[in-house]
Design an enzyme around this catalytic site. Sequence first.
Site, PDB file in Angstrom:
ATOM      1  N   TRP A  10      -7.206  -8.277  17.480  1.00 34.73           N
ATOM      2  CA  TRP A  10      -6.824  -7.461  18.645  1.00 34.73           C
ATOM      3  C   TRP A  10      -8.025  -6.721  19.243  1.00 34.73           C
ATOM      4  O   TRP A  10      -7.904  -6.106  20.296  1.00 34.73           O
ATOM      5  CB  TRP A  10      -5.743  -6.460  18.241  1.00 34.73           C
ATOM      6  CG  TRP A  10      -4.415  -7.107  17.913  1.00 34.73           C
ATOM      7  CD1 TRP A  10      -4.074  -8.430  18.060  1.00 34.73           C
ATOM      8  CD2 TRP A  10      -3.241  -6.455  17.403  1.00 34.73           C
ATOM      9  NE1 TRP A  10      -2.775  -8.639  17.678  1.00 34.73           N
ATOM     10  CE2 TRP A  10      -2.233  -7.438  17.260  1.00 34.73           C
ATOM     11  CE3 TRP A  10      -2.930  -5.136  17.050  1.00 34.73           C
ATOM     12  CZ2 TRP A  10      -0.950  -7.143  16.781  1.00 34.73           C
ATOM     13  CZ3 TRP A  10      -1.651  -4.844  16.567  1.00 34.73           C
ATOM     14  CH2 TRP A  10      -0.681  -5.839  16.449  1.00 34.73           C
ATOM     15  N   LYS A  11      -9.139  -6.724  18.555  1.00 37.09           N
ATOM     16  CA  LYS A  11     -10.349  -6.016  19.016  1.00 37.09           C
ATOM     17  C   LYS A  11     -10.001  -4.559  19.373  1.00 37.09           C
ATOM     18  O   LYS A  11      -9.114  -3.989  18.757  1.00 37.09           O
ATOM     19  CB  LYS A  11     -10.980  -6.760  20.195  1.00 37.09           C
ATOM     20  CG  LYS A  11     -11.138  -8.255  19.923  1.00 37.09           C
ATOM     21  CD  LYS A  11     -12.082  -8.927  20.856  1.00 37.09           C
ATOM     22  CE  LYS A  11     -12.042 -10.417  20.625  1.00 37.09           C
ATOM     23  NZ  LYS A  11     -13.131 -11.133  21.235  1.00 37.09           N
ATOM     24  N   HIS A  95     -18.088 -10.750  12.534  1.00 36.85           N
ATOM     25  CA  HIS A  95     -17.674 -11.213  13.863  1.00 36.85           C
ATOM     26  C   HIS A  95     -18.893 -11.141  14.796  1.00 36.85           C
ATOM     27  O   HIS A  95     -19.708 -10.228  14.686  1.00 36.85           O
ATOM     28  CB  HIS A  95     -16.536 -10.336  14.396  1.00 36.85           C
ATOM     29  CG  HIS A  95     -15.929 -10.882  15.650  1.00 36.85           C
ATOM     30  ND1 HIS A  95     -16.510 -10.711  16.880  1.00 36.85           N
ATOM     31  CD2 HIS A  95     -14.831 -11.648  15.846  1.00 36.85           C
ATOM     32  CE1 HIS A  95     -15.767 -11.336  17.792  1.00 36.85           C
ATOM     33  NE2 HIS A  95     -14.744 -11.915  17.188  1.00 36.85           N
ATOM     34  N   GLY A 173     -14.188 -15.331  24.165  1.00 39.11           N
ATOM     35  CA  GLY A 173     -13.846 -14.507  25.321  1.00 39.11           C
ATOM     36  C   GLY A 173     -14.376 -15.047  26.640  1.00 39.11           C
ATOM     37  O   GLY A 173     -14.353 -14.349  27.653  1.00 39.11           O
ATOM     38  N   GLY A 233      -8.509 -14.286  19.717  1.00 39.88           N
ATOM     39  CA  GLY A 233      -8.772 -12.987  20.326  1.00 39.88           C
ATOM     40  C   GLY A 233      -7.788 -12.715  21.459  1.00 39.88           C
ATOM     41  O   GLY A 233      -6.645 -12.307  21.230  1.00 39.88           O
ATOM     42  N   GLY A 234      -8.227 -12.984  22.682  1.00 38.41           N
ATOM     43  CA  GLY A 234      -7.442 -12.642  23.882  1.00 38.41           C
ATOM     44  C   GLY A 234      -5.987 -13.077  23.809  1.00 38.41           C
ATOM     45  O   GLY A 234      -5.078 -12.289  24.120  1.00 38.41           O
TER      46      GLY A 234
HETATM   47  C1  PEP Z   1     -12.464 -13.641  18.622  1.00 34.77           C
HETATM   48  O1  PEP Z   1     -12.666 -12.511  19.027  1.00 34.77           O
HETATM   49  O2  PEP Z   1     -12.584 -13.871  17.420  1.00 34.77           O
HETATM   50  C2  PEP Z   1     -12.072 -14.675  19.578  1.00 34.77           C
HETATM   51  C3  PEP Z   1     -11.988 -15.907  19.152  1.00 34.77           C
HETATM   52  O3  PEP Z   1     -11.808 -14.273  20.859  1.00 34.77           O
HETATM   53  P1  PEP Z   1     -11.199 -15.176  22.043  1.00 34.77           P
HETATM   54  O4  PEP Z   1     -10.022 -15.935  21.462  1.00 34.77           O
HETATM   55  O5  PEP Z   1     -10.763 -14.187  23.086  1.00 34.77           O
HETATM   56  O6  PEP Z   1     -12.262 -16.089  22.523  1.00 34.77           O
END
Ligand code: PEP
Length: 249
Positions: A10-11, A95, A173, A233-234
């Site tokens: 979720w960052k 990360h 991202g 992530g997103g």
């Molecule tokens: C992440 O932050 O580990 C990631 C994979 O982000 P995203 O899916 O948004 O690219």
Amino acid sequence: MRRSLVVGNWKMNGTRASAESLAKGIIAGLGSNKAADIAVCAPYVYLPCVGDVVKGTPLALGSQNVADKPSGAFTGEISAAMLKEFNCQYALVGHSERRSYYGDTNESVAARFCQAQEQNIIPILCVGETLEEREQNKTFAVINEQLDAVINAAGITAFKAAVIAYEPVWAIGTGKTATDEQAQEVHHYIRQYIAAKDQAIADKIQILYGGSAKPDNAKGLFAMPDIDGGLIGGASLDAESFLKIYHSI
Ligand code: PEP
């Protein structure tokens, strides 16, 4: 046969209320997917409330980082023992956002990995190359260094209780996903690298793909023989899209 795993990162997003409702929304749509485990890595301050929501459900809890020391005068850090108190089963380490914005090195990532394992928290070791490194054909060399730092600090047997996430930095991202074949090539490389040291561990370890994974590309990625799920992530910030990814396994 390896079990798959889908992990949401979720960052630094959401509020206490949105974190609780996102966790509830995910739980409501879990169904009975017997092929895969699922976890969310919530911001530190929401671990207690999300932990209450997930208690007794198949949704596991993870943190987005963990301190490289057990305790002491390290202002702003959160130890593995503290995370354990809030029932974290997983901790992301290394990360790429931590490596590039907050100075994490291969060595400090290895120390974080060891600290997580000290408390029986499963570290999810993130590795991956930048676009520049890929264009210079350095992908495998970068991955070697990232893996070696942890192997040297923890030993290959530590990978019995760890997960690896291959996350090409250029795909995180950015909306640019690695193709199924590009991802598989690196996943296969990582598995062979581990196999050269311990075949049984290589056969068992879950290697997740991360980098703009979405409902419409997850199925193809997850069908690859060395891809055992995803770090998302997103698309993990919306229960429906995260669940679609989970159910693509
Ligand atoms: C992440 O932050 O580990 C990631 C994979 O982000 P995203 O899916 O948004 O690219």
